[in-house]
Design a protein around this motif. Structure first.
Motif, PDB file in Angstrom:
ATOM      1  N   ILE A  66      42.545  40.452  43.788  1.00 59.50           N
ATOM      2  CA  ILE A  66      42.119  41.264  42.640  1.00 59.50           C
ATOM      3  C   ILE A  66      41.676  40.367  41.487  1.00 59.50           C
ATOM      4  O   ILE A  66      40.649  40.601  40.851  1.00 59.50           O
ATOM      5  CB  ILE A  66      43.248  42.211  42.208  1.00 59.50           C
ATOM      6  N   ILE A  67      42.459  39.313  41.237  1.00 58.42           N
ATOM      7  CA  ILE A  67      42.119  38.389  40.153  1.00 58.42           C
ATOM      8  C   ILE A  67      40.787  37.702  40.446  1.00 58.42           C
ATOM      9  O   ILE A  67      39.928  37.571  39.569  1.00 58.42           O
ATOM     10  CB  ILE A  67      43.239  37.346  39.964  1.00 58.42           C
ATOM     11  N   ASP A  68      40.617  37.252  41.670  1.00 61.96           N
ATOM     12  CA  ASP A  68      39.426  36.485  42.038  1.00 61.96           C
ATOM     13  C   ASP A  68      38.175  37.354  42.128  1.00 61.96           C
ATOM     14  O   ASP A  68      37.087  36.942  41.693  1.00 61.96           O
ATOM     15  CB  ASP A  68      39.670  35.784  43.378  1.00 61.96           C
ATOM     16  N   LYS A  69      38.315  38.565  42.669  1.00 64.50           N
ATOM     17  CA  LYS A  69      37.143  39.374  42.976  1.00 64.50           C
ATOM     18  C   LYS A  69      36.886  40.510  41.982  1.00 64.50           C
ATOM     19  O   LYS A  69      35.775  41.026  41.927  1.00 64.50           O
ATOM     20  CB  LYS A  69      37.273  39.973  44.384  1.00 64.50           C
ATOM     21  N   TYR A  70      37.893  40.908  41.215  1.00 57.48           N
ATOM     22  CA  TYR A  70      37.736  42.095  40.369  1.00 57.48           C
ATOM     23  C   TYR A  70      37.943  41.829  38.879  1.00 57.48           C
ATOM     24  O   TYR A  70      37.510  42.629  38.058  1.00 57.48           O
ATOM     25  CB  TYR A  70      38.719  43.189  40.806  1.00 57.48           C
ATOM     26  N   GLU A  71      38.619  40.750  38.532  1.00 59.13           N
ATOM     27  CA  GLU A  71      39.021  40.572  37.139  1.00 59.13           C
ATOM     28  C   GLU A  71      37.825  40.493  36.192  1.00 59.13           C
ATOM     29  O   GLU A  71      37.836  41.078  35.106  1.00 59.13           O
ATOM     30  CB  GLU A  71      39.893  39.325  36.984  1.00 59.13           C
TER      31      GLU A  71
END
Length: 288
Positions: A66-71
């Motif tokens: 989530i951090i890598d792809k959505y943040e």
């Protein structure tokens, strides 16, 4: 046996999850990817006995995904929602500044990044522990409010920094324009910078009384000014053709600002007779 189905519709996200699930250092894990028309299922089965640790590992992978792809997109959506009046260039600068605040491991914000990531990890762990499937887009939209609130607070700080920096740049440009449009009134001024305070000397090395009259306006009566504010005010009044800055103490933002405002008219000195005198006086004062 415990199982989890992770649903996603982004190829980059799916590749990330497949790669990192494959790196889990557990035996008795089986996972497979099944493609459907609108999304892909990643189905993970675990038939071992260390179920809590399995969920911990899986929660960490989903959190980092989530951090890598959505943040970035989360931050951008928050910008559009709360700061829509900035143009696209400004928004990108603010977004980058927000990321830098979170990634800077040499500042207090490093602990903030760890703190908000723990919020996200706890939300993921809680959800997958009680549900057999997680659809990432829906989970991000409805289930990570604490994490998003923390991002929003950091974004607010990044916006404040951006506004202050822009106003500072505009203020400096205004002062530079003012100086360039005026004829110098004084030939030389020496500025002694000692213990983060400025002392002004004229050409004959006499101390110049700092001008305060232009700052003593009634509408500024609630604002306190430092010695350096008065020193800058005096320099703008005297407009020297040459400003010699004698650094007894290290340069800081005030000195850097003076160099930007006065440009080629300003020069730095660290070892002339004036410097030696004030260094000696400072050393003598410090010995008491």
């Amino acid at each position: 046996m415990v199982s989890l189905c992770i649903k996603a519709n982004n190829n980059s996200t799916i590749d990330y999850l497949m790669l990192h699930i494959g790196k889990i250092n557990f035996e008795n894990i089986v996972f497979v990817k099944k493609n459907f028309s609108k999304y892909t299922n990643i189905i993970v089965h675990y038939i071992g006995n260390n179920i809590p640790e399995f969920y911990n590992e899986l929660a960490s992978i989903i959190t980092n995904c989530i951090i890598d792809k959505y943040e970035d997109s989360i931050i951008y959506k928050l910008l559009l929602l709360n700061y829509f009046y900035f143009d696209e260039i400004d928004m990108n600068i603010i977004k980058d500044n927000c990321k830098l605040l979170m990634e800077n491991n040499h500042s207090d914000t490093a602990s903030i990044e760890n703190h908000i990531n723990k919020y996200l990890w706890a939300s993921v762990l809680r959800y997958i522990s009680y549900n057999k499937a997680i659809f990432l887009d829906g989970f991000i939209t409805f289930r990570i409010s604490e994490y998003i609130n923390c991002l929003d607070e950091i974004l607010d700080f990044a916006v404040s920094q951006f506004v202050v920096n822009r106003e500072y740049a505009e203020f400096i440009d205004m002062l530079r324009l003012y100086i360039s449009s005026r004829t110098p009134c004084t030939e030389i001024i020496h500025l002694i910078y000692l213990n983060e305070e400025a002392i002004l000397l004229d050409k004959q090395k006499n101390v110049i009384t700092l001008a305060k009259n232009n700052l003593d306006k009634c509408y500024l009566s609630d604002i306190s000014f430092s010695t350096n504010d008065y020193a800058l005010n005096s320099l703008l009044t005297l407009l020297p053709s040459k400003l010699i800055i004698h650094l007894i103490s290290p340069a800081d933002d005030f000195i850097n600002t003076l160099q930007v405002i006065f440009g080629n008219s300003a020069s730095i000195c660290t070892d002339c007779e004036i410097c030696k005198i004030y260094k000696s006086l400072n050393k003598t004062k410090g010995s008491y």
